[in-house]
Design a protein around this motif. Structure first.
Motif, PDB file in Angstrom:
ATOM      1  N   LEU A  99       0.832  -1.208   0.000  1.00 41.26           N
ATOM      2  CA  LEU A  99       0.000   0.000   0.000  1.00 41.26           C
ATOM      3  C   LEU A  99       0.866   1.258   0.000  1.00 41.26           C
ATOM      4  N   GLN A 100       1.933   1.245   0.785  1.00 41.91           N
ATOM      5  CA  GLN A 100       2.805   2.417   0.857  1.00 41.91           C
ATOM      6  C   GLN A 100       3.546   2.641  -0.454  1.00 41.91           C
ATOM      7  N   LEU A 101       3.980   1.574  -1.098  1.00 41.92           N
ATOM      8  CA  LEU A 101       4.652   1.707  -2.389  1.00 41.92           C
ATOM      9  C   LEU A 101       3.724   2.310  -3.434  1.00 41.92           C
ATOM     10  N   VAL A 102       2.511   1.806  -3.510  1.00 44.02           N
ATOM     11  CA  VAL A 102       1.543   2.308  -4.494  1.00 44.02           C
ATOM     12  C   VAL A 102       1.202   3.765  -4.212  1.00 44.02           C
ATOM     13  N   THR A 103       0.941   4.069  -2.933  1.00 46.06           N
ATOM     14  CA  THR A 103       0.592   5.443  -2.561  1.00 46.06           C
ATOM     15  C   THR A 103       1.733   6.405  -2.867  1.00 46.06           C
ATOM     16  N   GLY A 104       2.955   6.028  -2.501  1.00 48.80           N
ATOM     17  CA  GLY A 104       4.112   6.879  -2.757  1.00 48.80           C
ATOM     18  C   GLY A 104       4.334   7.117  -4.239  1.00 48.80           C
ATOM     19  N   ALA A 105       4.159   6.068  -5.043  1.00 50.13           N
ATOM     20  CA  ALA A 105       4.341   6.207  -6.487  1.00 50.13           C
ATOM     21  C   ALA A 105       3.312   7.164  -7.084  1.00 50.13           C
ATOM     22  N   VAL A 106       2.064   7.070  -6.627  1.00 47.44           N
ATOM     23  CA  VAL A 106       1.009   7.951  -7.142  1.00 47.44           C
ATOM     24  C   VAL A 106       1.317   9.407  -6.806  1.00 47.44           C
ATOM     25  N   MET A 107       1.750   9.669  -5.570  1.00 49.58           N
ATOM     26  CA  MET A 107       2.069  11.047  -5.162  1.00 49.58           C
ATOM     27  C   MET A 107       3.193  11.633  -6.030  1.00 49.58           C
ATOM     28  N   ILE A 108       4.249  10.862  -6.211  1.00 47.23           N
ATOM     29  CA  ILE A 108       5.400  11.359  -6.975  1.00 47.23           C
ATOM     30  C   ILE A 108       5.033  11.542  -8.445  1.00 47.23           C
ATOM     31  N   LEU A 109       4.272  10.600  -9.002  1.00 42.89           N
ATOM     32  CA  LEU A 109       3.850  10.718 -10.401  1.00 42.89           C
ATOM     33  C   LEU A 109       2.973  11.950 -10.600  1.00 42.89           C
ATOM     34  N   PHE A 110       2.139  12.262  -9.611  1.00 39.63           N
ATOM     35  CA  PHE A 110       1.308  13.467  -9.717  1.00 39.63           C
ATOM     36  C   PHE A 110       2.176  14.712  -9.821  1.00 39.63           C
ATOM     37  N   ILE A 111       3.187  14.796  -8.970  1.00 40.50           N
ATOM     38  CA  ILE A 111       4.063  15.975  -8.970  1.00 40.50           C
ATOM     39  C   ILE A 111       4.828  16.069 -10.287  1.00 40.50           C
ATOM     40  N   LEU A 112       5.315  14.935 -10.775  1.00 42.04           N
ATOM     41  CA  LEU A 112       6.069  14.944 -12.027  1.00 42.04           C
ATOM     42  C   LEU A 112       5.168  15.272 -13.216  1.00 42.04           C
ATOM     43  N   TRP A 113       3.918  14.785 -13.175  1.00 36.64           N
ATOM     44  CA  TRP A 113       2.994  15.020 -14.280  1.00 36.64           C
ATOM     45  C   TRP A 113       2.435  16.430 -14.264  1.00 36.64           C
ATOM     46  N   LYS A 114       2.063  16.898 -13.084  1.00 32.67           N
ATOM     47  CA  LYS A 114       1.408  18.199 -12.982  1.00 32.67           C
ATOM     48  C   LYS A 114       2.332  19.158 -12.270  1.00 32.67           C
ATOM     49  N   GLY A 115       3.282  19.661 -12.998  1.00 36.36           N
ATOM     50  CA  GLY A 115       4.267  20.561 -12.402  1.00 36.36           C
ATOM     51  C   GLY A 115       3.664  21.832 -11.855  1.00 36.36           C
ATOM     52  N   LYS A 116       2.549  22.267 -12.471  1.00 29.20           N
ATOM     53  CA  LYS A 116       1.880  23.480 -12.000  1.00 29.20           C
ATOM     54  C   LYS A 116       0.400  23.187 -11.823  1.00 29.20           C
ATOM     55  N   PRO A 117      -0.234  23.781 -10.779  1.00 32.29           N
ATOM     56  CA  PRO A 117      -1.630  23.545 -10.539  1.00 32.29           C
ATOM     57  C   PRO A 117      -2.501  24.226 -11.570  1.00 32.29           C
ATOM     58  N   ALA A 118      -3.766  23.813 -11.592  1.00 24.76           N
ATOM     59  CA  ALA A 118      -4.715  24.421 -12.520  1.00 24.76           C
ATOM     60  C   ALA A 118      -4.893  25.895 -12.221  1.00 24.76           C
ATOM     61  N   SER A 119      -4.867  26.702 -13.258  1.00 22.53           N
ATOM     62  CA  SER A 119      -4.999  28.145 -13.046  1.00 22.53           C
ATOM     63  C   SER A 119      -6.183  28.732 -13.798  1.00 22.53           C
ATOM     64  N   GLN A 120      -6.813  27.932 -14.634  1.00 25.19           N
ATOM     65  CA  GLN A 120      -7.920  28.437 -15.419  1.00 25.19           C
ATOM     66  C   GLN A 120      -9.234  28.093 -14.733  1.00 25.19           C
ATOM     67  N   GLY A 121      -9.585  28.910 -13.719  1.00 21.29           N
ATOM     68  CA  GLY A 121     -10.837  28.710 -13.020  1.00 21.29           C
ATOM     69  C   GLY A 121     -10.757  27.577 -12.010  1.00 21.29           C
ATOM     70  N   ARG A 122     -11.779  27.486 -11.174  1.00 19.44           N
ATOM     71  CA  ARG A 122     -11.829  26.473 -10.124  1.00 19.44           C
ATOM     72  C   ARG A 122     -12.491  25.214 -10.659  1.00 19.44           C
ATOM     73  N   LYS A 123     -12.053  24.084 -10.159  1.00 22.02           N
ATOM     74  CA  LYS A 123     -12.641  22.791 -10.501  1.00 22.02           C
ATOM     75  C   LYS A 123     -13.037  22.095  -9.211  1.00 22.02           C
ATOM     76  N   ASP A 124     -13.792  22.839  -8.387  1.00 21.72           N
ATOM     77  CA  ASP A 124     -14.124  22.409  -7.038  1.00 21.72           C
ATOM     78  C   ASP A 124     -15.544  21.855  -7.020  1.00 21.72           C
ATOM     79  N   THR A 125     -15.739  20.628  -7.484  1.00 20.00           N
ATOM     80  CA  THR A 125     -17.063  20.019  -7.532  1.00 20.00           C
ATOM     81  C   THR A 125     -17.238  19.041  -6.379  1.00 20.00           C
ATOM     82  N   PHE A 126     -18.489  18.707  -6.077  1.00 14.43           N
ATOM     83  CA  PHE A 126     -18.773  17.771  -4.992  1.00 14.43           C
ATOM     84  C   PHE A 126     -18.205  16.398  -5.318  1.00 14.43           C
ATOM     85  N   ALA A 127     -18.311  15.990  -6.570  1.00 10.51           N
ATOM     86  CA  ALA A 127     -17.793  14.676  -6.977  1.00 10.51           C
ATOM     87  C   ALA A 127     -16.284  14.610  -6.810  1.00 10.51           C
ATOM     88  N   ALA A 128     -15.596  15.680  -7.216  1.00  4.07           N
ATOM     89  CA  ALA A 128     -14.135  15.706  -7.090  1.00  4.07           C
ATOM     90  C   ALA A 128     -13.724  15.706  -5.618  1.00  4.07           C
TER      91      ALA A 128
END
Length: 247
Positions: A99-128
Motif C-alpha cells: 500500500l505504501q509503495l503504491v501510494t508513494g508512487a502515485v504522489m510522486i507521479l502526480f508531482i512529475l505530471w502536474k508541475g503546476k496547478p490548474a490556473s484556469q478557473g476552479r474545478k471544485d465540484t462535490f464529486a471531485a
C-alpha cells in the motif's frame, strides 16, 4: 518526568512539525515522526501523535476559520467515511508495504505530471471533493498518511493559500477526533501518552505561532510550490517505508 529525554525530543519534534504545518498546511507528523519514532513504543507513539495532530489542526482551524470552504469540506467528509471502511478492508487483505509503495508512487507521479496547478478557473465540484475524501480516508486508515490526497485536490481545484490552510486542517481535525475516540475506546491513553502530550502540545502550538509570520508573507505561487514539495516528500517517505517492508 523532566529527566526523560524522550519527552524533550518529542517536544522539539512537534515544534518543528508545527512550524512546517503552519507554513505548508500539512506535514506536521511527517516531520515529527522520524525524529522520535525510534524512542517510543507504538502504544505510546500512535495515540500521542494523533493528539498532537488534532491540536495543531485545531489551532490552524481557529487561525484561519473564516477562510474555510465548507462546501468542499462536506464533500471531503462524505467521501472519507466509505474510504475509511475501504481502507480498513484493504489493510486486512493487502500488506501495508505494498500500500505504501503504491501510494508513494502515485504522489510522486502526480508531482512529475502536474508541475503546476490548474490556473484556469476552479474545478471544485462535490464529486471531485468526494473522490479526494474517499482516497484520503482509505490511505489514512490503511497507512496513516491521509493529507496528501486533499493537498492534491486543493491544487487541482484552485484553492487559495488561506482556503487550503483552513479547509485541510479542519478536515484533518475531524478525522483525528474520530481516531482519538477509537483510541479512547481501546484504552490506549496511558500516563506515558499523556506525559508526552503535555510536552508536545505546547510545542506544536509554539511552532505554529512561529510559522504564522512566514505563512502570511509567502505568495500564492510560493505556497503551492511548498505544498507540492510536501506531497513529493510524503511520496518519498511512503516509497522508503514500503521498500523497507518488502526487503
Amino acid at each position: 518526568m523532566f529527566e526523560d529525554t524522550s519527552l524533550w525530543l518529542f517536544a522539539l519534534a512537534w515544534f518543528l512539525g508545527g512550524f512546517v504545518n503552519s507554513v505548508g498546511g500539512m506535514g506536521a507528523a511527517m516531520v515529527a515522526l522520524p525524529i522520535y519514532a525510534g524512542c517510543l513504543q507504538s502504544q505510546t507513539l500512535v495515540p500521542a501523535t494523533c493528539i498532537c495532530v488534532a491540536i495543531i489542526s485545531a489551532a490552524m482551524t481557529v487561525a484561519y476559520w473564516r477562510h474555510t470552504l465548507f462546501h468542499s469540506l462536506k464533500a471531503l467528509t462524505a467521501g472519507a467515511i466509505p474510504g475509511s471502511l475501504a481502507g480498513l478492508y484493504i489493510l486486512l487483505i493487502t500488506p501495508s508495504s505494498v500500500l505504501q509503495l503504491v501510494t508513494g508512487a502515485v504522489m510522486i507521479l502526480f508531482i512529475l505530471w502536474k508541475g503546476k496547478p490548474a490556473s484556469q478557473g476552479r474545478k471544485d465540484t462535490f464529486a471531485a471533493g468526494g473522490t479526494a475524501g474517499f482516497f484520503s480516508g482509505l490511505i489514512n486508515t490503511s497507512i496513516g498518511f491521509g493529507n496528501p490526497p486533499v493537498a492534491i485536490y486543493s491544487l487541482c481545484a484552485g484553492w487559495g493559500h488561506l482556503e487550503t490552510l483552513a479547509t485541510m486542517n479542519l478536515f484533518t481535525l475531524l478525522a483525528s477526533l474520530l481516531t482519538m475516540i477509537c483510541h479512547y475506546m481501546a484504552d490506549l491513553y496511558t500516563a506515558d501518552v499523556l506525559h508526552h502530550v503535555l510536552f508536545g502540545a505546547p510545542a506544536t502550538v509554539l511552532g505554529m505561532v512561529a510559522g504564522l509570520p512566514v505563512a502570511r508573507r509567502i505568495n500564492q505561487e510560493s505556497f503551492r510550490r511548498i505544498l507540492r514539495l510536501l506531497i513529493f516528500a510524503a511520496g518519498c517517505i511512503c516509497l522508503t517505508r514500503g521498500s523497507a517492508g518488502i526487503l
